[in-house]
Design a protein around this motif. Sequence first.
Motif, PDB file in Angstrom:
ATOM      1  N   ASP A 185       6.110  -6.014  -4.365  1.00  0.00           N
ATOM      2  CA  ASP A 185       5.966  -4.752  -3.648  1.00  0.00           C
ATOM      3  C   ASP A 185       4.969  -5.024  -2.522  1.00  0.00           C
ATOM      4  O   ASP A 185       3.763  -4.987  -2.726  1.00  0.00           O
ATOM      5  CB  ASP A 185       5.449  -3.694  -4.641  1.00  0.00           C
ATOM      6  CG  ASP A 185       5.087  -2.381  -3.958  1.00  0.00           C
ATOM      7  OD1 ASP A 185       5.263  -2.264  -2.729  1.00  0.00           O
ATOM      8  OD2 ASP A 185       4.609  -1.473  -4.676  1.00  0.00           O
ATOM      9  N   ARG A 217      -5.400  -1.453  -7.295  1.00  0.00           N
ATOM     10  CA  ARG A 217      -4.697  -1.788  -6.064  1.00  0.00           C
ATOM     11  C   ARG A 217      -4.905  -0.692  -5.009  1.00  0.00           C
ATOM     12  O   ARG A 217      -4.854   0.489  -5.309  1.00  0.00           O
ATOM     13  CB  ARG A 217      -3.205  -1.911  -6.343  1.00  0.00           C
ATOM     14  CG  ARG A 217      -2.422  -2.245  -5.107  1.00  0.00           C
ATOM     15  CD  ARG A 217      -1.045  -1.616  -5.146  1.00  0.00           C
ATOM     16  NE  ARG A 217      -0.219  -2.158  -4.092  1.00  0.00           N
ATOM     17  CZ  ARG A 217       1.054  -1.862  -3.938  1.00  0.00           C
ATOM     18  NH1 ARG A 217       1.665  -1.069  -4.792  1.00  0.00           N
ATOM     19  NH2 ARG A 217       1.733  -2.367  -2.931  1.00  0.00           N
ATOM     20  N   LEU A 265       1.650  -5.958  -4.344  1.00  0.00           N
ATOM     21  CA  LEU A 265       1.559  -5.954  -5.803  1.00  0.00           C
ATOM     22  C   LEU A 265       2.705  -6.801  -6.354  1.00  0.00           C
ATOM     23  O   LEU A 265       3.863  -6.604  -5.989  1.00  0.00           O
ATOM     24  CB  LEU A 265       1.652  -4.526  -6.348  1.00  0.00           C
ATOM     25  CG  LEU A 265       1.390  -4.383  -7.856  1.00  0.00           C
ATOM     26  CD1 LEU A 265      -0.080  -4.636  -8.190  1.00  0.00           C
ATOM     27  CD2 LEU A 265       1.797  -2.999  -8.360  1.00  0.00           C
ATOM     28  N   TYR A 266       2.358  -7.746  -7.212  1.00  0.00           N
ATOM     29  CA  TYR A 266       3.349  -8.659  -7.775  1.00  0.00           C
ATOM     30  C   TYR A 266       3.515  -8.371  -9.265  1.00  0.00           C
ATOM     31  O   TYR A 266       2.536  -8.171  -9.970  1.00  0.00           O
ATOM     32  CB  TYR A 266       2.893 -10.113  -7.589  1.00  0.00           C
ATOM     33  CG  TYR A 266       2.715 -10.489  -6.134  1.00  0.00           C
ATOM     34  CD1 TYR A 266       3.806 -10.878  -5.364  1.00  0.00           C
ATOM     35  CD2 TYR A 266       1.463 -10.416  -5.533  1.00  0.00           C
ATOM     36  CE1 TYR A 266       3.651 -11.191  -4.022  1.00  0.00           C
ATOM     37  CE2 TYR A 266       1.301 -10.730  -4.192  1.00  0.00           C
ATOM     38  CZ  TYR A 266       2.398 -11.116  -3.446  1.00  0.00           C
ATOM     39  OH  TYR A 266       2.249 -11.413  -2.123  1.00  0.00           O
ATOM     40  N   THR A 267       4.765  -8.357  -9.728  1.00  0.00           N
ATOM     41  CA  THR A 267       5.035  -8.182 -11.150  1.00  0.00           C
ATOM     42  C   THR A 267       5.535  -9.508 -11.727  1.00  0.00           C
ATOM     43  O   THR A 267       6.544 -10.050 -11.262  1.00  0.00           O
ATOM     44  CB  THR A 267       6.085  -7.083 -11.383  1.00  0.00           C
ATOM     45  OG1 THR A 267       5.647  -5.889 -10.727  1.00  0.00           O
ATOM     46  CG2 THR A 267       6.268  -6.808 -12.870  1.00  0.00           C
ATOM     47  N   GLN A 298       1.008  -6.982 -13.802  1.00  0.00           N
ATOM     48  CA  GLN A 298       1.049  -6.614 -12.385  1.00  0.00           C
ATOM     49  C   GLN A 298      -0.297  -6.871 -11.746  1.00  0.00           C
ATOM     50  O   GLN A 298      -1.322  -6.339 -12.197  1.00  0.00           O
ATOM     51  CB  GLN A 298       1.393  -5.134 -12.244  1.00  0.00           C
ATOM     52  CG  GLN A 298       2.827  -4.819 -12.623  1.00  0.00           C
ATOM     53  CD  GLN A 298       3.217  -3.436 -12.132  1.00  0.00           C
ATOM     54  OE1 GLN A 298       2.525  -2.478 -12.435  1.00  0.00           O
ATOM     55  NE2 GLN A 298       4.289  -3.353 -11.366  1.00  0.00           N
ATOM     56  N   ASP A 317      -6.176  -6.040 -10.971  1.00  0.00           N
ATOM     57  CA  ASP A 317      -5.355  -5.146 -11.794  1.00  0.00           C
ATOM     58  C   ASP A 317      -4.622  -4.123 -10.930  1.00  0.00           C
ATOM     59  O   ASP A 317      -5.186  -3.622  -9.947  1.00  0.00           O
ATOM     60  CB  ASP A 317      -6.248  -4.361 -12.767  1.00  0.00           C
ATOM     61  CG  ASP A 317      -6.629  -5.199 -13.966  1.00  0.00           C
ATOM     62  OD1 ASP A 317      -6.343  -6.421 -13.948  1.00  0.00           O
ATOM     63  OD2 ASP A 317      -7.233  -4.639 -14.909  1.00  0.00           O
ATOM     64  N   ALA A 318      -3.406  -3.774 -11.350  1.00  0.00           N
ATOM     65  CA  ALA A 318      -2.627  -2.769 -10.619  1.00  0.00           C
ATOM     66  C   ALA A 318      -3.425  -1.484 -10.450  1.00  0.00           C
ATOM     67  O   ALA A 318      -3.327  -0.801  -9.436  1.00  0.00           O
ATOM     68  CB  ALA A 318      -1.323  -2.504 -11.365  1.00  0.00           C
ATOM     69  N   THR A 329      -2.440  -7.902  -7.767  1.00  0.00           N
ATOM     70  CA  THR A 329      -2.356  -8.025  -6.309  1.00  0.00           C
ATOM     71  C   THR A 329      -2.446  -9.489  -5.867  1.00  0.00           C
ATOM     72  O   THR A 329      -2.108  -9.812  -4.729  1.00  0.00           O
ATOM     73  CB  THR A 329      -3.494  -7.232  -5.628  1.00  0.00           C
ATOM     74  OG1 THR A 329      -4.732  -7.588  -6.244  1.00  0.00           O
ATOM     75  CG2 THR A 329      -3.278  -5.731  -5.786  1.00  0.00           C
TER      76      THR A 329
END
Length: 460
Positions: free
Chosen positions: A153, A369, A375-377, A388, A365-366, A390
């Motif tokens: 994202d 963010r 944002l990477y999963t 998730q 941590d998400a 950053t």
Amino acid sequence: MFKVPSRRHFALIASICTLLLFFTYGVTADSHSPNLQAFPNGSGTLKTFSTQGSINLSSAFFQSLGTNGRTCASCHEPTDGWGITPEHVQARFDADGGLDPIFSPVDGAVCPTADVSTVDARRQAYRMLLTKGLIRVSMPMPANAAFTLESIDDPYNCATPQALALFRRPLPATNLRFLSAVMWDGRESAAGQSLVYDLTSQANDATLGHAQASAAPTAAQLKDIVDFEMSLTSAQATDNDAGNLDAEGGNGGPQSLVSQEFFLGINDPLGLNPTGKPFDSSAMTMYAKWANLNSSPNAKYSEARAAVARGEVLFNTLPIPIEGVAGINDVLNQKTVIGNCTTCHDSPNVGDHSVSQPLNIGLVDASRRTPDMPLYTFRCNLTGQTIQVTDPGRALISGRCEDIGKFKGAILRGLASRAPYFHNGSAATLMDAVEFYNTRFNLQLSSQQKSDLVAFLKTL
Ligand code: HEC
Ligand code: HEC
């Protein structure tokens, strides 16, 4: 107010000094700036001492060795604790509408293909650099990864699995002899190699990457760069409230730091000190003598010095219930480890982690963010767990799922010259950094404790 000199002014001041020297003493000098020149910052001044005798502004560190005009000093400015600050990056932008070489799309923009054709377009493209001093580090998913990239994202629609976008702060190119890991994720630290070897490889990669060189620098140029940066020791030297940081028994400033002992594993809390000496949580001892000062003859500084001393004691002794920190709680297999700031910032009077062990303190941590960050999963192949973040940090180098979100414990000297803090610039001020720990570890600090900690951090 005294205006902070820009990088160009810095070179200009140096040449004027050279001229003055010439006219005053009839001697010629190369372009040098004297040792211990004071560079102002928000809370006082920072000084740098070089074992080369002066700061050699004609060293390869200050030369354009690539194709985009950048030098190492483009992102490692002597005025900014050998890093960069948004304030000075903005001044460089305003000087000529974003044409300074730091504004190069390769890693200065939110995407290498961003439109940089007009001043307004450049202001947009370089906004991470302008607002937080962040460089876009690009790295692929490792071939051997024990985790899968499920989704990206990215507010800039630019990151791909082959080139994840990671917005990171330049680390200071000073105090390097205290490093246990080179780069936020330790990627320039090769197993079994010396620091000089690692820094040589780093300088080579920085020239090919940041400066977009078409050919590698020569061995002589690399040696010149590494000799130069290894010669530097920097620290806050004066504080607006506490005065000279080496007065009345204080041991602040670069000169005491020059003789500070360091070796890998020094004062390690988990038994990795090669001498076997037990961990001493009072790793910071610079301002012990300021704890009980008589109010004369420096009455006007006494209160501020007492606050610095209290902050140092808090840094050494405030109990911190460390939970959920990968690299500590999992390694010790303990849900809560009661530690201190110095559990992780253990290297005496320097504050980095004295071993290369990276840690995940939760900055990526998400839940933390901000909308300007990708944002990477990820999914761990073995456990199926979804994570998730950053920035996956060390995991992109090791390929290990356990390393997602881990970064090195950074050197804490010269902080006042190089806000914002943390690898992602998420703490705009030192108070924000203290607030991060306050909420992350539920410390319930009083406002006095917070301001004492900040008073101490500012003097580093
Ligand atoms: C475009 C900006 C930029 C330029 C130009 C640049 N750097 Fe950096 N430097 C960075 C960033 C960003 C990092 C941290 C990146 C990371 O850890 O992923 C860094 C990290 C470093 C570090 C690691 C310090 C530590 O604590 O681990 C050293 C040393 C360094 N740079 C030296 C250099 C040298 C030498 C040059 C010139 C050959 C150079 N840099 C050019 C941005 C830059
Ligand atoms: C559990 C380990 C741990 C503890 C405890 C800890 N730190 Fe840190 N600290 C780190 C790590 C790791 C980083 C680098 C994180 C990053 O940027 O990704 C860091 C970074 C910092 C920075 C930013 C440095 C920079 O160059 O941007 C400051 C300031 C700081 N810590 C202060 C403190 C203070 C004050 C305390 C105690 C209240 C403390 N730390 C406790 C691990 C820790």
